[in-house]
Write a protein that holds these residues in place. Structure first.
Motif, mmCIF file in Angstrom:
data_model
loop_
_atom_site.group_PDB
_atom_site.id
_atom_site.type_symbol
_atom_site.label_atom_id
_atom_site.label_comp_id
_atom_site.label_asym_id
_atom_site.label_seq_id
_atom_site.Cartn_x
_atom_site.Cartn_y
_atom_site.Cartn_z
ATOM 1 N N LEU A 28 40.028 37.893 53.987
ATOM 2 C CA LEU A 28 38.932 36.978 53.677
ATOM 3 C C LEU A 28 38.097 37.535 52.522
ATOM 4 C CD1 LEU A 28 37.380 34.363 54.556
ATOM 5 C CD2 LEU A 28 35.912 35.886 55.873
ATOM 6 N N LEU A 29 37.778 38.820 52.588
ATOM 7 C CA LEU A 29 37.021 39.451 51.499
ATOM 8 C C LEU A 29 37.821 39.474 50.202
ATOM 9 C CD1 LEU A 29 35.358 42.409 53.408
ATOM 10 C CD2 LEU A 29 34.186 40.489 52.325
ATOM 11 N N GLN A 30 39.115 39.742 50.321
ATOM 12 C CA GLN A 30 39.987 39.764 49.142
ATOM 13 C C GLN A 30 40.066 38.382 48.505
ATOM 14 O OE1 GLN A 30 44.016 40.850 50.095
ATOM 15 N NE2 GLN A 30 44.636 40.995 47.958
ATOM 16 N N ALA A 31 40.261 37.350 49.316
ATOM 17 C CA ALA A 31 40.347 35.983 48.784
ATOM 18 C C ALA A 31 39.029 35.586 48.136
ATOM 19 C CB ALA A 31 40.707 35.007 49.908
ATOM 20 N N PHE A 32 37.919 35.928 48.764
ATOM 21 C CA PHE A 32 36.605 35.605 48.209
ATOM 22 C C PHE A 32 36.406 36.296 46.862
ATOM 23 C CE2 PHE A 32 32.082 36.397 47.632
ATOM 24 C CZ PHE A 32 31.540 35.137 47.832
ATOM 25 N N THR A 33 36.709 37.583 46.813
ATOM 26 C CA THR A 33 36.508 38.360 45.582
ATOM 27 C C THR A 33 37.412 37.881 44.454
ATOM 28 O OG1 THR A 33 35.909 40.282 46.927
ATOM 29 C CG2 THR A 33 36.488 40.700 44.627
ATOM 30 N N ILE A 34 38.703 37.744 44.735
ATOM 31 C CA ILE A 34 39.642 37.278 43.716
ATOM 32 C C ILE A 34 39.260 35.885 43.231
ATOM 33 C CG2 ILE A 34 42.029 36.524 43.318
ATOM 34 C CD1 ILE A 34 42.922 38.785 45.186
ATOM 35 N N GLY A 35 38.950 35.012 44.162
ATOM 36 C CA GLY A 35 38.623 33.636 43.809
ATOM 37 C C GLY A 35 37.360 33.512 42.991
ATOM 38 N N VAL A 36 36.289 34.157 43.431
ATOM 39 C CA VAL A 36 35.015 34.039 42.716
ATOM 40 C C VAL A 36 35.103 34.692 41.338
ATOM 41 C CG1 VAL A 36 32.599 34.790 42.729
ATOM 42 C CG2 VAL A 36 33.589 33.764 44.770
ATOM 43 N N LEU A 37 35.662 35.900 41.266
ATOM 44 C CA LEU A 37 35.771 36.569 39.964
ATOM 45 C C LEU A 37 36.716 35.821 39.023
ATOM 46 C CD1 LEU A 37 35.823 40.340 40.979
ATOM 47 C CD2 LEU A 37 33.914 39.024 40.033
ATOM 48 N N GLY A 38 37.848 35.368 39.553
ATOM 49 C CA GLY A 38 38.808 34.634 38.717
ATOM 50 C C GLY A 38 38.241 33.317 38.218
ATOM 51 N N LEU A 39 37.572 32.593 39.092
ATOM 52 C CA LEU A 39 37.004 31.311 38.692
ATOM 53 C C LEU A 39 35.830 31.496 37.733
ATOM 54 C CD1 LEU A 39 37.363 28.291 39.048
ATOM 55 C CD2 LEU A 39 35.725 28.404 40.927
ATOM 56 N N ALA A 40 35.012 32.505 37.972
ATOM 57 C CA ALA A 40 33.893 32.780 37.059
ATOM 58 C C ALA A 40 34.422 33.145 35.675
ATOM 59 C CB ALA A 40 33.015 33.895 37.615
ATOM 60 N N LEU A 41 35.475 33.948 35.623
ATOM 61 C CA LEU A 41 36.083 34.306 34.345
ATOM 62 C C LEU A 41 36.635 33.061 33.649
ATOM 63 C CD1 LEU A 41 37.036 36.494 32.340
ATOM 64 C CD2 LEU A 41 39.141 36.626 33.680
ATOM 65 N N PHE A 42 37.360 32.229 34.400
ATOM 66 C CA PHE A 42 37.922 31.005 33.826
ATOM 67 C C PHE A 42 36.816 30.102 33.281
ATOM 68 C CE2 PHE A 42 38.969 26.512 34.380
ATOM 69 C CZ PHE A 42 40.037 26.403 33.491
ATOM 70 N N MET A 43 35.752 29.906 34.066
ATOM 71 C CA MET A 43 34.673 29.009 33.647
ATOM 72 C C MET A 43 33.923 29.568 32.439
ATOM 73 S SD MET A 43 33.277 27.626 37.318
ATOM 74 C CE MET A 43 32.063 26.498 36.629
ATOM 75 N N THR A 44 33.776 30.887 32.378
ATOM 76 C CA THR A 44 33.103 31.509 31.237
ATOM 77 C C THR A 44 33.934 31.339 29.969
ATOM 78 O OG1 THR A 44 32.038 33.117 32.679
ATOM 79 C CG2 THR A 44 32.165 33.676 30.336
ATOM 80 N N VAL A 45 35.226 31.631 30.059
ATOM 81 C CA VAL A 45 36.117 31.462 28.900
ATOM 82 C C VAL A 45 36.133 29.998 28.478
ATOM 83 C CG1 VAL A 45 38.537 31.533 28.167
ATOM 84 C CG2 VAL A 45 37.540 33.475 29.377
ATOM 85 N N LYS A 46 36.226 29.108 29.442
ATOM 86 C CA LYS A 46 36.246 27.683 29.133
ATOM 87 C C LYS A 46 34.957 27.239 28.461
ATOM 88 C CE LYS A 46 37.063 23.474 28.866
ATOM 89 N NZ LYS A 46 36.394 23.349 27.600
ATOM 90 N N THR A 47 33.832 27.750 28.921
ATOM 91 C CA THR A 47 32.548 27.392 28.319
ATOM 92 C C THR A 47 32.501 27.837 26.865
ATOM 93 O OG1 THR A 47 31.422 27.510 30.442
ATOM 94 C CG2 THR A 47 30.047 27.699 28.487
ATOM 95 N N TYR A 48 32.928 29.078 26.582
ATOM 96 C CA TYR A 48 32.904 29.575 25.205
ATOM 97 C C TYR A 48 33.933 28.881 24.329
ATOM 98 C CZ TYR A 48 29.482 32.998 26.523
ATOM 99 O OH TYR A 48 28.331 33.592 26.964
ATOM 100 N N LEU A 49 35.116 28.592 24.876
ATOM 101 C CA LEU A 49 36.106 27.846 24.095
ATOM 102 C C LEU A 49 35.608 26.437 23.817
ATOM 103 C CD1 LEU A 49 39.583 28.767 25.612
ATOM 104 C CD2 LEU A 49 38.671 29.355 23.361
ATOM 105 N N GLY A 50 34.944 25.850 24.789
ATOM 106 C CA GLY A 50 34.410 24.510 24.618
ATOM 107 C C GLY A 50 33.375 24.454 23.513
#
Length: 154
Positions: free
Chosen positions: A89-111
Motif C-alpha cells: 500500500l505504501l509502495q503503490a501510494f509512493t510510486i503513484g503520487v511521485l510518478g503522477l506528480a512528475l508526469f503532471m509537472t512535465v506536462k505543465t512545462y511542455l504545455g
C-alpha cells in the motif's frame, strides 16, 4: 483479481477526467476484494487491514482537512485497506503520487512551451495543479507499476 484491476483502472481514469471518485465504483471495488478473498482464499490478516486503515487515514486526512484531497480520496484509501499488504500500500501510494506528480509537472512545462501542439492529457498548462493531484489515478498507476515490479522480481 481481473475485476479488481479493471475497477481500479476505471476509478483512476474517472478521477483523472473529473476529479471525482464514484461511490458506486468504490463499492464494486470493495465487493471484488471480498469476492477474491472468499473465492480464491487470498486475504490478508485483520492486523494488516487495521495497519492499512491507519496508514490510509494518516496519509489522507491531513490533505482532506486542508482541502487538498477530497472525500473520495480518503474513501478509496480505506477501500484499498483489505486489498494489499501494508508495505505494498505504501509502495503503490509512493510510486503513484511521485510518478503522477512528475508526469503532471512535465506536462505543465511542455504545455507552456508548446501550447498549441502538446496534447493536454487533461492537464491545463495554465492552471497546472489547480485541480489537484488525482489520488485515484495515482493509486491505480502505483498499484499497477508496483505489481509489475514485484512480478519482475520473481
Amino acid at each position: 483479481m481481473l475485476a479488481f484491476w479493471a475497477l481500479l483502472l476505471a476509478i483512476g481514469y474517472y478521477d483523472w477526467q473529473h476529479r471525482r471518485i464514484s461511490n458506486h465504483l468504490c463499492a464494486l471495488l470493495l465487493l471484488s476484494i471480498a469476492c477474491n478473498s472468499l473465492i480464491v482464499g487470498q486475504s490478508i490478516p485483520i492486523s494488516a487491514v487495521l495497519v492499512n486503515l491507519a496508514i490510509a487515514l494518516l496519509l489522507t486526512l491531513p490533505g482532506y482537512c486542508k482541502g487538498v484531497l477530497g472525500g473520495g480520496d480518503v474513501k478509496l484509501m480505506i477501500v484499498l485497506a483489505p486489498a494489499w499488504q501494508p508495505l505494498f500500500l505504501l509502495q503503490a501510494f509512493t510510486i503513484g503520487v511521485l510518478g503522477l506528480a512528475l508526469f503532471m509537472t512535465v506536462k505543465t512545462y511542455l504545455g507552456k512551451a508548446y501550447v498549441r501542439t502538446a496534447p493536454t492529457f487533461g492537464v491545463d498548462s495554465e492552471r497546472g495543479y489547480s485541480r489537484g493531484l488525482p489520488l485515484g489515478t495515482a493509486m491505480a498507476m502505483g498499484g499497477l507499476l508496483g505489481s509489475a515490479l514485484s512480478l519482475l522480481q520473481h
